[in-house]
Design an enzyme around this catalytic site. Structure first.
Site, PDB file in Angstrom:
ATOM      1  N   SER A   1       0.786  -1.291  -0.044  1.00  0.00           N
ATOM      2  CA  SER A   1       0.049   0.088  -0.169  1.00  0.00           C
ATOM      3  C   SER A   1       0.856   1.253  -0.092  1.00  0.00           C
ATOM      4  O   SER A   1       1.565   1.608   1.017  1.00  0.00           O
ATOM      5  CB  SER A   1      -0.884   0.242   1.187  1.00  0.00           C
ATOM      6  OG  SER A   1      -1.477   1.359   1.489  1.00  0.00           O
TER       7      SER A   1
ATOM      8  N   HIS B   1      -1.641  -1.585  -4.166  1.00  0.00           N
ATOM      9  CA  HIS B   1      -3.058  -1.034  -3.290  1.00  0.00           C
ATOM     10  C   HIS B   1      -2.770   0.582  -3.245  1.00  0.00           C
ATOM     11  O   HIS B   1      -1.805   1.099  -2.763  1.00  0.00           O
ATOM     12  CB  HIS B   1      -2.872  -1.636  -2.002  1.00  0.00           C
ATOM     13  CG  HIS B   1      -4.137  -1.465  -1.379  1.00  0.00           C
ATOM     14  ND1 HIS B   1      -5.557  -2.050  -1.412  1.00  0.00           N
ATOM     15  CD2 HIS B   1      -4.385  -0.364  -0.154  1.00  0.00           C
ATOM     16  CE1 HIS B   1      -6.230  -1.399  -0.675  1.00  0.00           C
ATOM     17  NE2 HIS B   1      -5.806  -0.561   0.179  1.00  0.00           N
TER      18      HIS B   1
ATOM     19  N   ASP C   1      -4.740   3.979  -1.720  1.00  0.00           N
ATOM     20  CA  ASP C   1      -5.601   4.381  -0.903  1.00  0.00           C
ATOM     21  C   ASP C   1      -6.218   5.798  -0.974  1.00  0.00           C
ATOM     22  O   ASP C   1      -5.415   6.709  -1.285  1.00  0.00           O
ATOM     23  CB  ASP C   1      -5.086   4.332   0.567  1.00  0.00           C
ATOM     24  CG  ASP C   1      -5.022   2.985   0.958  1.00  0.00           C
ATOM     25  OD1 ASP C   1      -5.887   2.097   1.194  1.00  0.00           O
ATOM     26  OD2 ASP C   1      -4.002   2.595   1.469  1.00  0.00           O
TER      27      ASP C   1
ATOM     28  N   MET D   1      -8.565   8.754  -0.034  1.00  0.00           N
ATOM     29  CA  MET D   1      -9.159   9.419   0.963  1.00  0.00           C
ATOM     30  C   MET D   1      -9.811  10.715   0.582  1.00  0.00           C
ATOM     31  O   MET D   1      -8.868  11.497  -0.151  1.00  0.00           O
ATOM     32  CB  MET D   1      -8.383   9.498   2.131  1.00  0.00           C
ATOM     33  CG  MET D   1      -7.751   7.895   2.363  1.00  0.00           C
ATOM     34  SD  MET D   1      -6.833   8.093   3.898  1.00  0.00           S
ATOM     35  CE  MET D   1      -6.120   6.387   3.842  1.00  0.00           C
TER      36      MET D   1
ATOM     37  N   HIS E   1      -8.660   1.484  -3.460  1.00  0.00           N
ATOM     38  CA  HIS E   1      -9.460   1.478  -2.261  1.00  0.00           C
ATOM     39  C   HIS E   1     -10.048   2.864  -1.867  1.00  0.00           C
ATOM     40  O   HIS E   1      -9.275   3.639  -1.698  1.00  0.00           O
ATOM     41  CB  HIS E   1      -8.599   0.849  -1.170  1.00  0.00           C
ATOM     42  CG  HIS E   1      -9.297   0.933   0.094  1.00  0.00           C
ATOM     43  ND1 HIS E   1      -8.643   0.753   1.116  1.00  0.00           N
ATOM     44  CD2 HIS E   1     -10.744   0.961   0.476  1.00  0.00           C
ATOM     45  CE1 HIS E   1      -9.620   0.731   2.383  1.00  0.00           C
ATOM     46  NE2 HIS E   1     -10.700   0.979   1.865  1.00  0.00           N
TER      47      HIS E   1
ATOM     48  N   MET F   1     -11.901   5.432  -0.217  1.00  0.00           N
ATOM     49  CA  MET F   1     -12.552   5.812   1.279  1.00  0.00           C
ATOM     50  C   MET F   1     -13.139   6.986   1.061  1.00  0.00           C
ATOM     51  O   MET F   1     -12.557   8.042   1.545  1.00  0.00           O
ATOM     52  CB  MET F   1     -11.447   5.659   2.226  1.00  0.00           C
ATOM     53  CG  MET F   1     -11.010   4.338   2.560  1.00  0.00           C
ATOM     54  SD  MET F   1      -9.451   4.088   3.424  1.00  0.00           S
ATOM     55  CE  MET F   1      -8.309   4.073   1.969  1.00  0.00           C
TER      56      MET F   1
ATOM     57  N   MET G   1     -11.720  -4.495   6.453  1.00  0.00           N
ATOM     58  CA  MET G   1     -10.706  -3.455   7.130  1.00  0.00           C
ATOM     59  C   MET G   1     -10.409  -4.238   8.551  1.00  0.00           C
ATOM     60  O   MET G   1     -11.224  -4.308   9.189  1.00  0.00           O
ATOM     61  CB  MET G   1     -11.558  -2.174   7.257  1.00  0.00           C
ATOM     62  CG  MET G   1     -11.604  -1.254   6.065  1.00  0.00           C
ATOM     63  SD  MET G   1     -10.028  -1.045   4.802  1.00  0.00           S
ATOM     64  CE  MET G   1      -8.919  -0.583   6.237  1.00  0.00           C
TER      65      MET G   1
ATOM     66  N   ASP H   1      -6.860  -5.564   4.994  1.00  0.00           N
ATOM     67  CA  ASP H   1      -6.226  -4.330   5.031  1.00  0.00           C
ATOM     68  C   ASP H   1      -6.143  -3.718   6.403  1.00  0.00           C
ATOM     69  O   ASP H   1      -7.296  -3.600   6.724  1.00  0.00           O
ATOM     70  CB  ASP H   1      -6.979  -3.510   4.127  1.00  0.00           C
ATOM     71  CG  ASP H   1      -6.144  -1.999   3.840  1.00  0.00           C
ATOM     72  OD1 ASP H   1      -5.166  -2.011   4.333  1.00  0.00           O
ATOM     73  OD2 ASP H   1      -6.849  -1.255   3.124  1.00  0.00           O
TER      74      ASP H   1
HETATM   75  C1  DX5 Z   1      -6.036   2.456   5.941  1.00  0.00           C
HETATM   76  C2  DX5 Z   1      -5.502   2.215   4.431  1.00  0.00           C
HETATM   77  C3  DX5 Z   1      -4.484   0.908   4.435  1.00  0.00           C
HETATM   78  C4  DX5 Z   1      -3.208   1.312   4.873  1.00  0.00           C
HETATM   79  C5  DX5 Z   1      -2.873   0.087   5.568  1.00  0.00           C
HETATM   80  O1  DX5 Z   1      -7.098   3.333   5.883  1.00  0.00           O
HETATM   81  O2  DX5 Z   1      -6.727   1.645   3.793  1.00  0.00           O
HETATM   82  O3  DX5 Z   1      -4.439   0.464   3.223  1.00  0.00           O
HETATM   83  O4  DX5 Z   1      -2.174   1.527   3.959  1.00  0.00           O
HETATM   84  O5  DX5 Z   1      -1.595   0.555   6.311  1.00  0.00           O
HETATM   85  P1  DX5 Z   1      -0.899  -0.553   7.367  1.00  0.00           P
HETATM   86  O6  DX5 Z   1      -0.410  -1.637   6.588  1.00  0.00           O
HETATM   87  O7  DX5 Z   1       0.306   0.381   7.735  1.00  0.00           O
HETATM   88  O8  DX5 Z   1      -1.690  -0.852   8.434  1.00  0.00           O
HETATM   89 ZN    ZN Z   2      -6.695   0.453   1.970  1.00  0.00          ZN
END
Ligand code: DX5
Ligand code: ZN
Length: 243
Positions: free
Chosen positions: A25, A50, A52, A54, A83, A85, A154, A192
């Site tokens: 990620s 991956h 993220d 947000m 992903h 969010m 999650m 994740d």
């Molecule tokens: C958190 C993200 C994850 C994040 C995971 O909201 O969706 O993808 O990068 O990070 P680690 O592996 O550090 O928990």
């Molecule tokens: Zn994620």
């Protein structure tokens, strides 16, 4: 008679028929050197990147949008797993596919018309996933599972990297794997949050095959070495031979 890996996994009750994969990620990567970071994670055995996304509303953090995905698309041949969010994922999901995402997942908690949103992603040409926050039970997915290409559980509250794995996520992985077996479906199970050396084996043994890791790959040390040792631990837990 030889026992195949698949048989062994079925014996363990996971029902997993896919090889485990590591999804680095980029949330924890150096954003000024994304292409190099991704290349290092790939050398270590990462097979899907991956990403993220947000929006500062669905989660209390803001990251990136389609222009960054488009640039990443030009920087790696690996599949990009976005992903989302974000609130109103149906408004933006196609933009991420057009930017080069191979798979796009949307939160159950954010998509008001989840079936429509998953179909929109598929129609745009990507695999469609549904994501559950830690407090949302897997039972809410009962009727939509046949539409999803994958389910992302999650194992931390979304928004930030480097958080601790929530132990009750393991029961949810097991339940989702059992639903897959009982329904004869083929969706993949992605997990994740908080996946690191001390948690990855349990996650695999519970039945997940897509393993997201941010901090454990891009935190301290070499991303390549970190990815390699995480993947080795995951493969060992799955009973797969290391490559
Ligand atoms: C958190 C993200 C994850 C994040 C995971 O909201 O969706 O993808 O990068 O990070 P680690 O592996 O550090 O928990
Ligand atoms: Zn994620």
């Amino acid at each position: 008679m030889t026992t195949s890996t698949t048989d062994r996994l079925s014996e363990q009750g996971s029902g997993r028929t896919n090889m485990v994969e590591l999804l680095p990620s980029i949330l924890s990567a150096d954003f000024a050197h994304l292409a190099d970071e991704v290349a290092a994670a790939e050398r270590g055995g990462g097979t899907i990147i991956h990403v993220d996304v947000m929006d500062g509303h669905f989660v209390p953090n803001i990251t990136l949008g389609p222009p960054v995905v488009k640039k990443l698309r030009g920087a790696t041949k690996l599949p990009l797993d976005c992903h989302l969010m974000i609130e109103h994922p149906e408004r933006y999901a196609e933009d991420f596919v057009r930017a080069g995402a191979n798979s796009v997942s949307v939160h159950y908690e954010a998509a008001r018309h989840l079936d429509g949103c998953l179909n929109l992603i598929k129609k745009a040409g990507a695999m469609a996933g549904v994501v559950l926050n830690p407090a949302t039970p897997v039972s809410v997915l009962e009727d939509i599972l046949e539409v999803a290409d994958y389910v992302l559980l999650m194992s931390v509250n979304p928004g930030f990297g480097g958080q601790e794995f929530i132990p009750f996520s393991l029961d949810k992985i097991r339940a989702l794997a059992e639903m897959r077996r009982a329904k004869g479906l083929a969706y993949k199970i992605e997990v994740d949050g908080g996946i690191a050396h001390d948690t990855i084996a349990q996650v695999v043994q519970a039945g997940a095959e897509l393993l997201v890791a941010g901090n454990a790959v891009f935190g301290a040390g070499s991303a390549e070495m970190n990815a390699r040792s995480l993947l080795a631990a995951a493969r060992k837990a799955a009973g797969e031979a290391s490559v």
